[in-house]
Design an enzyme around this catalytic site. Structure first.
Site, mmCIF file in Angstrom:
data_model
loop_
_atom_site.group_PDB
_atom_site.id
_atom_site.type_symbol
_atom_site.label_atom_id
_atom_site.label_comp_id
_atom_site.label_asym_id
_atom_site.label_seq_id
_atom_site.Cartn_x
_atom_site.Cartn_y
_atom_site.Cartn_z
ATOM 1 N N LYS A 133 -119.362 -48.154 60.184
ATOM 2 C CA LYS A 133 -119.433 -46.697 60.221
ATOM 3 C C LYS A 133 -120.109 -46.228 61.502
ATOM 4 O O LYS A 133 -119.706 -45.242 62.107
ATOM 5 C CB LYS A 133 -120.246 -46.186 59.027
ATOM 6 C CG LYS A 133 -119.509 -46.221 57.711
ATOM 7 C CD LYS A 133 -120.398 -45.666 56.602
ATOM 8 C CE LYS A 133 -120.855 -46.744 55.662
ATOM 9 N NZ LYS A 133 -122.246 -46.751 55.322
ATOM 10 N N ARG A 147 -118.236 -60.649 54.879
ATOM 11 C CA ARG A 147 -117.639 -59.336 55.030
ATOM 12 C C ARG A 147 -116.206 -59.462 55.553
ATOM 13 O O ARG A 147 -115.816 -60.503 56.082
ATOM 14 C CB ARG A 147 -118.481 -58.424 55.914
ATOM 15 C CG ARG A 147 -118.872 -58.968 57.253
ATOM 16 C CD ARG A 147 -119.973 -58.119 57.891
ATOM 17 N NE ARG A 147 -119.547 -56.751 58.142
ATOM 18 C CZ ARG A 147 -120.226 -55.683 57.737
ATOM 19 N NH1 ARG A 147 -121.342 -55.814 57.065
ATOM 20 N NH2 ARG A 147 -119.791 -54.481 58.024
ATOM 21 N N GLU A 158 -123.857 -46.424 51.678
ATOM 22 C CA GLU A 158 -124.791 -45.460 52.251
ATOM 23 C C GLU A 158 -123.971 -44.279 52.768
ATOM 24 O O GLU A 158 -123.042 -44.478 53.565
ATOM 25 C CB GLU A 158 -125.572 -46.101 53.409
ATOM 26 C CG GLU A 158 -126.621 -45.164 53.950
ATOM 27 C CD GLU A 158 -127.397 -45.718 55.147
ATOM 28 O OE1 GLU A 158 -127.168 -46.875 55.538
ATOM 29 O OE2 GLU A 158 -128.217 -44.955 55.683
HETATM 30 P P1 ATP Z 1 -121.323 -49.997 57.981
HETATM 31 O O1 ATP Z 1 -121.823 -50.786 59.146
HETATM 32 O O2 ATP Z 1 -119.877 -49.746 58.044
HETATM 33 O O3 ATP Z 1 -122.124 -48.762 57.745
HETATM 34 P P2 ATP Z 1 -122.727 -51.054 55.807
HETATM 35 O O4 ATP Z 1 -122.781 -52.421 55.241
HETATM 36 O O5 ATP Z 1 -123.958 -50.525 56.411
HETATM 37 O O6 ATP Z 1 -121.500 -50.982 56.750
HETATM 38 P P3 ATP Z 1 -122.788 -49.648 53.357
HETATM 39 O O7 ATP Z 1 -122.463 -48.236 53.112
HETATM 40 O O8 ATP Z 1 -124.194 -50.059 53.240
HETATM 41 O O9 ATP Z 1 -122.218 -50.006 54.778
HETATM 42 O O10 ATP Z 1 -121.847 -50.580 52.482
HETATM 43 C C1 ATP Z 1 -121.634 -50.456 51.104
HETATM 44 C C2 ATP Z 1 -121.222 -51.791 50.578
HETATM 45 O O11 ATP Z 1 -120.026 -52.224 51.230
HETATM 46 C C3 ATP Z 1 -122.270 -52.826 50.854
HETATM 47 O O12 ATP Z 1 -122.422 -53.635 49.720
HETATM 48 C C4 ATP Z 1 -121.716 -53.611 52.015
HETATM 49 O O13 ATP Z 1 -122.181 -54.921 52.013
HETATM 50 C C5 ATP Z 1 -120.225 -53.501 51.776
HETATM 51 N N1 ATP Z 1 -119.488 -53.625 53.028
HETATM 52 C C6 ATP Z 1 -119.628 -52.906 54.150
HETATM 53 N N2 ATP Z 1 -118.807 -53.335 55.120
HETATM 54 C C7 ATP Z 1 -118.112 -54.375 54.588
HETATM 55 C C8 ATP Z 1 -117.100 -55.257 55.086
HETATM 56 N N3 ATP Z 1 -116.633 -55.162 56.323
HETATM 57 N N4 ATP Z 1 -116.626 -56.196 54.249
HETATM 58 C C9 ATP Z 1 -117.083 -56.300 52.991
HETATM 59 N N5 ATP Z 1 -118.019 -55.509 52.468
HETATM 60 C C10 ATP Z 1 -118.546 -54.552 53.248
HETATM 61 MG MG MG Z 2 -125.708 -50.077 55.435
#
Ligand code: ATP
Ligand code: MG
Length: 568
Positions: A270, A260, A33
């Site tokens: 993020k 994760r 995202e």
């Molecule tokens: P954040 O809280 O950092 O925004 P998010 O999961 O909302 O994390 P996304 O941009 O939706 O962030 O993530 C893109 C992809 O990366 C998704 O498939 C998510 O599951 C994966 N991802 C995000 N953080 C991790 C992590 N710490 N370990 C493994 N995969 C991750």
């Molecule tokens: Mg997300």
């Protein structure tokens, strides 16, 4: 795991089993995202998705921006994510998409669900919808709108899209089961009204799909076979499957969840990182202390080390916390092979060689890498006065201190053996100059009579060296699990960055190009800062120490006061 063994994990086993039972394609996607910068957690997911696709000749992986929330997303984030992924070495040739590319198709599918009587427009307000959702032990309450006739739902949805209604006045909901034990199935919202411009679609839409509605259908549009996400989406899988089944589309993608990445002494979210940036606790997304790819890149982490780290941690369904030390181990391994050597004195103390002629200057030579002759050699200017590290001299040597002290002989790296005959102090009693003699028969640092010395010091020539600023980094937080603390800001490490303003480096490093990296002998690996270095005044970031000093410190074995820097 051996160093070049191909990755094996439960996801790859599933893909293999699917192939064995006749599945022809392997299609994955990495769906960030664009609401911030990528961090190392994202690399775990990207490495899995791009990695699996690359393992099959007909494998494909999409880079799909999951841009369904225009209030938090921006073009800046989209562009930075692409650049960071390219820097890591991932490629998506022609397979760059956005959830928003499919807004029209998603809307068509939503209409299809409405016509099947499987979705309805609810004009309850957000508060009522939340309040009637029920809890884990209580079922939800059905909305009065649930009974609305199909034609009316269709009409209202079209008018929602046309912009007739204000934000928050209605939503489209899937008609599933308000009593389901899985809260995600209690008539989840599919569309909400947002009169906001979108970074990709501009003002074309004023209703936006929810993540759960958009995600699985985008997977379907792209022919994704294995939709890999993190464990927190496990409870959403039933909804993922419900939508695809209700739409009766084929072939259906399948969702699989993995744990994760969590790293100790930092936060991987993020949303949390953005708080540190906005409140000025760090110098931006690219602050070298940040777990973002921007931060790691500026600090000097090689992309190959980050990829190797992801390969080593593997992919499982078990939540765990990985030590920052494992990432640093990979960084060190990569840099040991790749970094040319140089010398840097951080806390200079003058050393005068009394029997070396005052007007003489000469040029010594040193290998740029101790094991790899391909790195070549460099010239080291030498003269009567040089700078050594203040911590390498003790007027009254403590037990276990093997470096320079009165009467003691040590080696100056690549130069000569010198013996301390005297030292001078300033008014405050601090040593300001060490006086030595050198043995002219020991050029290069070894004695013809084979006598051994215990200490070997790095140094720079006082006549020809260059000023530099050095920045030393430590963990960003003082506790292993900062996300668990009530006040994140209170557990920030006030000593996470130490600036050494008056370091001295070999003269030829004055013009070190941004991003160039070196091992400074005995000090660690350093990278010329790409933002703050100026011509003639380089700034060097310490990428990582030579050894795992952190693990040592945690075992509460206090280092004897500066008497044994790494590599001494
Ligand atoms: P954040 O809280 O950092 O925004 P998010 O999961 O909302 O994390 P996304 O941009 O939706 O962030 O993530 C893109 C992809 O990366 C998704 O498939 C998510 O599951 C994966 N991802 C995000 N953080 C991790 C992590 N710490 N370990 C493994 N995969 C991750
Ligand atoms: Mg997300």
């Amino acid at each position: 795991m051996s160093d070049d063994a191909p990755a094996r994990d439960f996801v790859r086993d599933i893909v293999e089993a699917d192939r064995a039972s006749g599945a022809l394609e392997v299609v994955t996607r990495f769906p960030p995202e664009p609401n911030g910068y990528l961090h190392i957690g994202h690399v775990k997911s990207a490495a899995l998705n791009f990695g699996i696709a690359a393992e099959y000749p007909e494998g494909r992986c999409y880079l799909r921006f999951d841009d369904t929330n225009p209030t938090r997303e921006s073009e800046e984030y989209v562009e930075s994510m692409k650049e960071d992924l390219r820097w890591l070495g991932f490629s998506w040739e022609g397979r760059l998409t956005h959830a928003s590319d499919y807004f029209e198709d998603l809307f068509e599918l939503a209409l299809r669900l409405v016509r099947k009587g499987k979705a309805y427009v609810d004009d309850q307000g957000p508060e009522e919808i939340r309040a009637s959702r029920g809890t884990l032990i209580e079922p939800g309450r059905e909305s009065p709108s649930r009974q609305r006739a199909t034609e009316e739902n269709e009409d209202l949805l079209l008018r929602m899209r046309a912009g007739e209604f204000p934000e928050g006045s209605m939503v489209l909901r899937a008609k599933i089961d308000m009593a389901s034990p899985n809260l995600n199935l209690r008539d989840p919202v599919m569309y909400r009204i947002l009169h906001r411009p979108h970074q990709n679609t501009g003002r074309r839409w004023c209703i936006y799909p929810m993540y759960d509605w958009a995600h699985g259908q985008c997977d379907y549009f792209e022919g994704v076979t294995h939709s890999l996400c993190t464990l927190e989406f496990e409870d959403h899988r039933a909804l993922y499957d419900w939508f695809l089944a209700a739409l009766e589309v084929e072939p259906r993608p399948r969702q699989y969840e993995f744990a994760r990445l969590n790293l100790d002494y930092t936060v991987l979210s993020k949303r949390t990182l953005i708080r540190l940036v906005d409140a000025g606790h760090v110098d931006g997304w690219d602050d070298p202390r940040m777990p973002t790819l921007r931060g790691m890149r500026r600090r000097g982490y090689p992309p190959a080390a980050i990829r190797e780290f992801c390969r080593r941690i593997g992919v499982t369904r078990k939540d765990s916390v990985v030590e920052m030390g494992s990432l640093e181990h990979c960084v060190r391994a990569e840099l040991d092979a790749a970094a040319p050597r140089a010398m840097c004195v951080m806390d200079p103390l003058k050393l005068v060689i009394v029997n070396y002629p005052e007007d003489r200057e000469e040029t010594l030579s040193a290998p740029n890498h101790p094991r790899n002759p391909e790195f070549g050699r460099r010239e080291l200017p030498f003269s009567r006065e040089i700078w050594i590290e203040r911590a390498d001299f003790m007027a009254e040597p403590a037990p276990g201190f093997f470096r320079l002290a009165p009467g003691r002989e040590v080696r100056l790296r690549f130069a000569w053996l010198v013996t301390c005959i005297d030292y001078l102090c300033d008014d405050a009693g601090e040593v300001r100059e060490v006086r030595c003699t050198y043995d002219p028969d020991t050029r290069g640092g070894s004695a013809p009579d084979g006598r051994k010395v215990k200490g070997a010091l790095h140094w720079v020539c006082a006549k020809r060296s260059a000023a530099a600023e050095v920045r030393l980094f430590d963990r960003l937080f003082t506790v292993a699990d900062p996300a668990a603390s009530e006040d994140l800001i209170s557990v920030l490490n006030p000593e996470s960055r130490r600036v050494v303003p008056n370091a001295l480096v070999e003269a030829n490093l004055a013009e070190a190009s941004p991003g160039a990296f070196y091992q400074f002998e005995r000090q660690g690996y350093f990278c010329a800062d790409a933002v703050d270095s100026a011509p003639g005044l380089p700034v060097f970031n310490r990428i990582v120490t030579l050894r795992d000093t952190w693990a040592r410190r945690r075992q509460a074995r206090p280092e004897p006061a500066r008497s044994r820097p790494p590599g001494a």
